[in-house]
Design a protein around this motif. Sequence first.
Motif, PDB file in Angstrom:
ATOM      1  N   TYR A   1       0.701  -0.934   0.081  1.00  0.00           N
ATOM      2  CA  TYR A   1      -0.023  -0.159  -0.205  1.00  0.00           C
ATOM      3  C   TYR A   1       0.746   1.361   0.331  1.00  0.00           C
ATOM      4  CZ  TYR A   1      -4.483  -2.109   0.202  1.00  0.00           C
ATOM      5  OH  TYR A   1      -5.318  -2.823  -0.003  1.00  0.00           O
ATOM      6  N   GLN A   2       1.882   1.034   0.776  1.00  0.00           N
ATOM      7  CA  GLN A   2       2.754   2.357   1.176  1.00  0.00           C
ATOM      8  C   GLN A   2       3.507   2.656  -0.287  1.00  0.00           C
ATOM      9  OE1 GLN A   2       5.482   2.942   4.333  1.00  0.00           O
ATOM     10  NE2 GLN A   2       3.420   2.964   5.586  1.00  0.00           N
ATOM     11  N   ARG A   3       3.969   1.473  -1.151  1.00  0.00           N
ATOM     12  CA  ARG A   3       4.567   1.555  -3.058  1.00  0.00           C
ATOM     13  C   ARG A   3       3.379   2.654  -3.700  1.00  0.00           C
ATOM     14  NH1 ARG A   3       7.850  -3.867  -4.176  1.00  0.00           N
ATOM     15  NH2 ARG A   3       9.052  -3.885  -2.462  1.00  0.00           N
ATOM     16  N   THR A   4       2.053   1.865  -3.453  1.00  0.00           N
ATOM     17  CA  THR A   4       0.946   2.775  -4.584  1.00  0.00           C
ATOM     18  C   THR A   4       1.494   3.793  -4.189  1.00  0.00           C
ATOM     19  OG1 THR A   4      -0.209   0.438  -4.181  1.00  0.00           O
ATOM     20  CG2 THR A   4      -1.785   1.716  -5.186  1.00  0.00           C
ATOM     21  N   MET A   5       0.960   4.312  -2.804  1.00  0.00           N
ATOM     22  CA  MET A   5       0.678   5.866  -2.189  1.00  0.00           C
ATOM     23  C   MET A   5       1.863   6.408  -2.966  1.00  0.00           C
ATOM     24  SD  MET A   5       0.728   5.511   1.805  1.00  0.00           S
ATOM     25  CE  MET A   5      -0.704   4.457   2.568  1.00  0.00           C
ATOM     26  N   VAL A   6       3.481   5.837  -3.090  1.00  0.00           N
ATOM     27  CA  VAL A   6       3.822   6.554  -3.586  1.00  0.00           C
ATOM     28  C   VAL A   6       4.074   7.428  -4.967  1.00  0.00           C
ATOM     29  CG1 VAL A   6       6.407   7.127  -3.837  1.00  0.00           C
ATOM     30  CG2 VAL A   6       5.291   6.796  -1.224  1.00  0.00           C
ATOM     31  N   THR A   7       3.582   6.002  -5.560  1.00  0.00           N
ATOM     32  CA  THR A   7       3.892   6.289  -7.071  1.00  0.00           C
ATOM     33  C   THR A   7       2.389   7.136  -7.360  1.00  0.00           C
ATOM     34  OG1 THR A   7       2.902   3.748  -6.923  1.00  0.00           O
ATOM     35  CG2 THR A   7       4.999   4.179  -7.684  1.00  0.00           C
ATOM     36  N   GLU A   8       1.539   6.567  -7.351  1.00  0.00           N
ATOM     37  CA  GLU A   8       0.692   6.990  -7.334  1.00  0.00           C
ATOM     38  C   GLU A   8       0.738   9.082  -7.510  1.00  0.00           C
ATOM     39  OE1 GLU A   8      -2.289   6.284  -9.156  1.00  0.00           O
ATOM     40  OE2 GLU A   8      -0.338   5.006  -9.466  1.00  0.00           O
ATOM     41  N   LEU A   9       1.115   9.248  -6.028  1.00  0.00           N
ATOM     42  CA  LEU A   9       2.093  11.004  -6.149  1.00  0.00           C
ATOM     43  C   LEU A   9       2.616  11.516  -6.672  1.00  0.00           C
ATOM     44  CD1 LEU A   9       2.085  10.573  -1.960  1.00  0.00           C
ATOM     45  CD2 LEU A   9       0.215  11.965  -3.291  1.00  0.00           C
ATOM     46  N   GLU A  10       3.645  10.472  -7.600  1.00  0.00           N
ATOM     47  CA  GLU A  10       4.190  10.740  -8.533  1.00  0.00           C
ATOM     48  C   GLU A  10       3.499  11.132  -9.578  1.00  0.00           C
ATOM     49  OE1 GLU A  10       8.400   8.790  -9.316  1.00  0.00           O
ATOM     50  OE2 GLU A  10       6.476   7.461 -10.273  1.00  0.00           O
ATOM     51  N   ARG A  11       2.692  10.001 -10.548  1.00  0.00           N
ATOM     52  CA  ARG A  11       2.002  10.560 -11.140  1.00  0.00           C
ATOM     53  C   ARG A  11       0.960  12.169 -11.413  1.00  0.00           C
ATOM     54  NH1 ARG A  11       1.201   6.468 -13.648  1.00  0.00           N
ATOM     55  NH2 ARG A  11       0.513   5.273 -11.644  1.00  0.00           N
ATOM     56  N   ILE A  12       0.530  12.406 -10.028  1.00  0.00           N
ATOM     57  CA  ILE A  12      -0.778  13.620  -9.973  1.00  0.00           C
ATOM     58  C   ILE A  12       0.860  14.672 -10.254  1.00  0.00           C
ATOM     59  CG2 ILE A  12      -1.319  15.285  -8.017  1.00  0.00           C
ATOM     60  CD1 ILE A  12      -2.231  11.830  -6.695  1.00  0.00           C
ATOM     61  N   HIS A  13       1.954  14.745  -9.606  1.00  0.00           N
ATOM     62  CA  HIS A  13       2.493  16.155  -9.847  1.00  0.00           C
ATOM     63  C   HIS A  13       3.105  15.245 -11.013  1.00  0.00           C
ATOM     64  CE1 HIS A  13       7.076  14.480  -9.847  1.00  0.00           C
ATOM     65  NE2 HIS A  13       7.070  13.706  -9.035  1.00  0.00           N
ATOM     66  N   SER A  14       3.250  14.233 -12.140  1.00  0.00           N
ATOM     67  CA  SER A  14       4.586  14.126 -12.778  1.00  0.00           C
ATOM     68  C   SER A  14       2.895  14.980 -14.162  1.00  0.00           C
ATOM     69  CB  SER A  14       4.457  13.410 -13.052  1.00  0.00           C
ATOM     70  OG  SER A  14       4.637  12.770 -14.579  1.00  0.00           O
ATOM     71  N   HIS A  15       1.022  14.739 -14.221  1.00  0.00           N
ATOM     72  CA  HIS A  15       0.742  14.999 -15.023  1.00  0.00           C
ATOM     73  C   HIS A  15       0.274  16.787 -14.387  1.00  0.00           C
ATOM     74  CE1 HIS A  15      -0.008  10.926 -16.557  1.00  0.00           C
ATOM     75  NE2 HIS A  15      -0.916  10.899 -15.615  1.00  0.00           N
ATOM     76  N   LEU A  16       0.307  17.262 -13.296  1.00  0.00           N
ATOM     77  CA  LEU A  16       0.364  17.811 -13.258  1.00  0.00           C
ATOM     78  C   LEU A  16       0.920  19.909 -14.153  1.00  0.00           C
ATOM     79  CD1 LEU A  16      -1.065  18.756  -9.306  1.00  0.00           C
ATOM     80  CD2 LEU A  16      -2.851  19.311 -11.726  1.00  0.00           C
ATOM     81  N   LEU A  17       2.228  18.696 -13.768  1.00  0.00           N
ATOM     82  CA  LEU A  17       3.877  18.776 -14.228  1.00  0.00           C
ATOM     83  C   LEU A  17       2.931  19.476 -16.301  1.00  0.00           C
ATOM     84  CD1 LEU A  17       6.487  19.008 -14.129  1.00  0.00           C
ATOM     85  CD2 LEU A  17       6.733  17.852 -16.214  1.00  0.00           C
ATOM     86  N   TRP A  18       2.703  18.013 -17.079  1.00  0.00           N
ATOM     87  CA  TRP A  18       2.503  18.558 -17.818  1.00  0.00           C
ATOM     88  C   TRP A  18       1.463  19.550 -18.518  1.00  0.00           C
ATOM     89  CZ3 TRP A  18      -1.565  17.413 -21.441  1.00  0.00           C
ATOM     90  CH2 TRP A  18      -1.827  17.430 -22.520  1.00  0.00           C
ATOM     91  N   VAL A  19       0.204  19.541 -17.276  1.00  0.00           N
ATOM     92  CA  VAL A  19      -0.162  20.669 -17.964  1.00  0.00           C
ATOM     93  C   VAL A  19       0.055  21.470 -17.933  1.00  0.00           C
ATOM     94  CG1 VAL A  19      -2.941  21.674 -16.647  1.00  0.00           C
ATOM     95  CG2 VAL A  19      -2.237  18.944 -16.366  1.00  0.00           C
ATOM     96  N   GLY A  20       0.581  22.113 -17.049  1.00  0.00           N
ATOM     97  CA  GLY A  20       1.639  23.593 -17.174  1.00  0.00           C
ATOM     98  C   GLY A  20       2.199  23.460 -18.723  1.00  0.00           C
TER      99      GLY A  20
END
Lengths: 420, 154
Positions: A102-121
């Motif tokens: 579960y903890q690995r899942t949290m970190v990979t998904e947090l990473e996806r959120i920040h990466s996708h927002l970076l792309w939108v920017g």
Amino acid sequence: MRSVSKGVNGKRTLIPVGPFHPLQEEPEFFQLWVEGETVVDMDLRISYNHRGIEELSTRKTFDQVPYLVERVCGICSSTHPLAYIRAVETICGCEVPPRAKYQRTMVTELERIHSHLLWVGLAGHFLGYNTVFMWAWKYREPIMEILEKITGNRCAYANAKIGGVRRDIPNELFDDIVRAVDSCWGPTEMLTNAVLDDPVLHARLVDVATLTHEDAIRYCVTGPTARASGVPIDVRRDDPYDAFDLVDWDVITFPEGDVMAKAKVRLLETFEAIKIVKQAVRDCPNGETDAGVEEVPPGEAIGHVEAPRGETFHYVRSDGGRCPVRHKIRAPSYVNVPSFRASCIGQHVADVTIAMAAVDPCYSCTERMAVTKDSKTGNELMDAKELQELSVQRTRWFEKQLGIEPFDKRWGPKLQELLA
Amino acid sequence: MSDTATPSVIERFETKLCDEHAICETRKERQGVYSVPIAKLVPLLRDFISNDNARLATITGIDVRDGTELLYHLCFDDHKYVATLKVLVPRTVDAMESITPWLPGAEFIEREIHDLLGIDFTGHPRMERLILSDDWPEGVYPLRRGFKKEDAQP
């Protein structure tokens, strides 16, 4: 390097984009041949900054390799170690404790959120909407901060290890994680509505640089690039790892294949990622976080995970010693970037910047390149900044044609309201 | 959603491989490594990619004692299975049939293996430098076991 072809009545111009800037983690050199304003051919050269990580990895012990491979990419720095660790765990045949999953899942998904927002920017910046760039990066900041809080670093998290996680995330921090992702939901919703409703963005993104379903399969693309062309592949579902088969989420696909579809996939995936993080926090059990792997037996295995840009694929071979005998790494952009040849040829040159940005090839620094002259042909060449300027002009032209105000004037008040 | 690979499909896939004298080397729950005779590889790849919806993830090249091992990683995304087809290219041959003419997604990885391990992919439309710089000396392959840094001086 391919020589410059003559073209129809010698009016073919070469536009080089790249090759690289030290701040950019993926140096690439694009050469666009244009006739008038239409791109007629393009070439791509990579490996200007080849670091030999595959070879270096065979000189590190199995436990050291995750620290090496998380430096393959600053934005995908949790997925590269995870793909390697999955491969080694398959060789060992060890079972990861649920809390670690579960903890690995949290970190990979947090990473996806920040990466996708970076792309939108970045996409906003390429289109001339610098306000979008500022907003998206601002909303990304709480995610970066929470990552620092739970792993100790804004990137290169080093949270996963063979058999579990290196450091447990204490239960007291779970509320902070929920608060951080919740703070992203509203602004992401606003950005999504802005993209879906905006007539200028429609003019700039719909039916631009379409990658057809057939081409997506022929070029073996992965991730959002594939899912926006109607190829429903996602490693999180197709070869579930960690806690992805234990939480409820959807694979986002769109059939159109244009830049708009890629934007929609990424924006809607951000919501799915927020949902996954919240469920992982809710369901995370107490208990051990390390399976205690002592040694790696001889064997070979692959490990792949879904990075924000697509499938990250690792292959590891062990001879029972301390180091891997061979470690092959294939990052998602390696298969996504060549698909430009299928999507960009025949496009308007002002659309190429956003078309290239659409596959998210870690492309942020090329506009700092100097203007160059081709020594062979003597052509005046354009640099990436001018190319971006062309893209901005096209957006302004559409705004004028449609008789509407610039983006930030239209959406700024709504956002202020939302934040108040 | 079941957690394991779809057994019937994987059985059919393995039967196809066995008919072509492939040997299963490793078989885990959701992945396997199969050693394939070199002449049978490309027809098998073509069959799996066009008929079974397989996707080529990448190709791994490994320098071993008798030549170069090429590992074609095929993802059967619909069936939760990853198959690795392994061939040994003898040092005396150092060539392999290219799959790029019908699968452009393999262009980069074949050029990379050509640069780093010296395998010539016959029929490849653009067998040019991709990883190594243009002034790198001919015939020096950095991922081979015998590579010395001194050889790489341009």
